[in-house]
Scaffold this motif. Sequence first.
Motif, mmCIF file in Angstrom:
data_model
loop_
_atom_site.group_PDB
_atom_site.id
_atom_site.type_symbol
_atom_site.label_atom_id
_atom_site.label_comp_id
_atom_site.label_asym_id
_atom_site.label_seq_id
_atom_site.Cartn_x
_atom_site.Cartn_y
_atom_site.Cartn_z
ATOM 1 N N LEU A 165 0.727 -1.495 0.184
ATOM 2 C CA LEU A 165 0.405 -0.213 0.569
ATOM 3 C C LEU A 165 0.371 1.008 -0.211
ATOM 4 O O LEU A 165 0.445 1.974 -0.260
ATOM 5 C CB LEU A 165 -1.164 0.129 0.966
ATOM 6 N N LEU A 166 1.969 1.327 0.849
ATOM 7 C CA LEU A 166 2.576 2.603 0.777
ATOM 8 C C LEU A 166 3.489 2.738 -0.177
ATOM 9 O O LEU A 166 3.701 3.757 -0.861
ATOM 10 C CB LEU A 166 4.231 2.629 1.960
ATOM 11 N N GLY A 167 3.645 1.602 -1.115
ATOM 12 C CA GLY A 167 4.717 1.353 -2.440
ATOM 13 C C GLY A 167 4.125 1.803 -3.436
ATOM 14 O O GLY A 167 4.253 2.724 -4.164
ATOM 15 N N VAL A 168 2.595 1.638 -3.360
ATOM 16 C CA VAL A 168 1.618 2.213 -4.708
ATOM 17 C C VAL A 168 1.170 3.552 -3.851
ATOM 18 O O VAL A 168 1.538 4.470 -5.018
ATOM 19 C CB VAL A 168 0.078 1.353 -4.004
ATOM 20 N N ALA A 169 1.117 3.886 -2.745
ATOM 21 C CA ALA A 169 1.191 5.347 -2.552
ATOM 22 C C ALA A 169 2.381 6.513 -3.067
ATOM 23 O O ALA A 169 2.002 7.548 -4.257
ATOM 24 C CB ALA A 169 0.688 5.192 -1.646
ATOM 25 N N ARG A 170 3.772 5.921 -2.701
ATOM 26 C CA ARG A 170 4.791 6.552 -3.094
ATOM 27 C C ARG A 170 4.971 6.312 -4.537
ATOM 28 O O ARG A 170 5.076 7.873 -5.822
ATOM 29 C CB ARG A 170 6.223 6.276 -2.409
ATOM 30 N N SER A 171 4.408 5.703 -5.438
ATOM 31 C CA SER A 171 4.981 5.373 -6.605
ATOM 32 C C SER A 171 3.441 6.056 -8.134
ATOM 33 O O SER A 171 4.300 7.041 -8.673
ATOM 34 C CB SER A 171 4.984 3.787 -7.839
ATOM 35 N N THR A 172 2.297 6.820 -7.377
ATOM 36 C CA THR A 172 2.008 6.591 -8.037
ATOM 37 C C THR A 172 1.015 8.443 -7.273
ATOM 38 O O THR A 172 0.316 9.448 -8.379
ATOM 39 C CB THR A 172 -0.030 6.288 -7.689
ATOM 40 N N GLY A 173 1.412 8.913 -6.578
ATOM 41 C CA GLY A 173 1.221 10.239 -5.719
ATOM 42 C C GLY A 173 -0.360 9.926 -5.554
ATOM 43 O O GLY A 173 -0.844 10.692 -4.901
ATOM 44 N N PHE A 217 -9.762 -0.794 5.142
ATOM 45 C CA PHE A 217 -7.942 -0.720 5.435
ATOM 46 C C PHE A 217 -7.962 -0.019 4.178
ATOM 47 O O PHE A 217 -7.399 0.187 3.491
ATOM 48 C CB PHE A 217 -6.951 -2.312 5.362
ATOM 49 N N ASN A 218 -7.112 1.224 5.142
ATOM 50 C CA ASN A 218 -7.055 2.305 3.821
ATOM 51 C C ASN A 218 -5.887 3.286 4.238
ATOM 52 O O ASN A 218 -5.440 3.611 6.110
ATOM 53 C CB ASN A 218 -7.844 3.454 4.106
ATOM 54 N N LEU A 219 -4.614 3.546 3.211
ATOM 55 C CA LEU A 219 -3.786 4.214 3.583
ATOM 56 C C LEU A 219 -3.836 5.956 3.396
ATOM 57 O O LEU A 219 -4.045 6.005 1.647
ATOM 58 C CB LEU A 219 -2.801 3.383 3.072
ATOM 59 N N TRP A 220 -3.743 6.527 3.477
ATOM 60 C CA TRP A 220 -3.606 7.777 4.171
ATOM 61 C C TRP A 220 -2.805 8.736 3.711
ATOM 62 O O TRP A 220 -1.845 8.526 4.627
ATOM 63 C CB TRP A 220 -4.902 8.246 4.969
ATOM 64 N N SER A 221 -2.731 9.979 2.614
ATOM 65 C CA SER A 221 -1.369 10.740 2.683
ATOM 66 C C SER A 221 -1.818 11.812 3.602
ATOM 67 O O SER A 221 -2.840 12.545 4.200
ATOM 68 C CB SER A 221 -1.015 10.619 1.563
#
Length: 272
Positions: free
Chosen positions: A139-147, A196-200
């Motif tokens: 999840l973190l990798g997707v957030a970092r790579s896609t913004g 189950f959610n990852l937020w910036s």
Amino acid sequence: MTAEQQTSRAADAAADAASTRLPDAWARTPLTVVMPTYNEAGNLPGMVELLMGLDQPGLRLLVVDDSSPDGTGRIADELTEGFLTEDGKPRMSVLHRTAKDGLGRAYAAGMTRAVEEGAAYVLQMDADGSHPAAKIAELLGVARSTGAGLVVGSRYVPGGSLSDAWGAHRKLLSRWANAYASTILGTRVRDITGGFNLWSADALKAIDLASIGSAGYSFQVEMKYLALRRGFQVVEVPIHFEDRTIGESKMNLAVQLESIAMPWMLRARSGE
């Protein structure tokens, strides 16, 4: 969780994490897992061990306890002493609340604290073992790579699945709830009710957690809807959702009624 289940899940987490190893700079990203608890004494120690064992030195855990009668808050305090950063600072902390006034408000309090303390990303995660810790790196990798402002651990995209312990009626009800909320609000999020959610941090600041009206599980729907309304990209990543093995669900009639009404309230509030 039983000792056997904890061992099994720890092994699964290690195997999955090895296949999703983050670059060192990303693994050190300040990420706080916010975990609300109420009577989770039997689950919390195993969940803490699982999270602290991940190869993510930037990960912190914030337990938000609503004065659990079973002593979950005390157990959480004791667990904080066993996990420190390389420079000796705690990797785990506890936010004690004096009343049980809903999952949504517990999450809002914890997420606000996490952002104030410098988290770049905040992850919502249940304490009952239903959410896969091994997926956090992905999840973190997707957030970092896609913004993306929000990455959803989704049960309802290709590759996602539900526990075999769920009967046909429960699975049907869950799918119906997602379709109901998404249709009313006009979103394409497949798992709008998922927790189950990852937020910036940027997304959370833009949403303004103090303005959230949901007290219960409808918090998940309201947050996702507001993120979309504010223009943040939402990405869904498939997960397997397990059933809890210890304790009882906190779902009750009042929570269900709020979940039915909330999509209409959000739509009315936005003028649609």
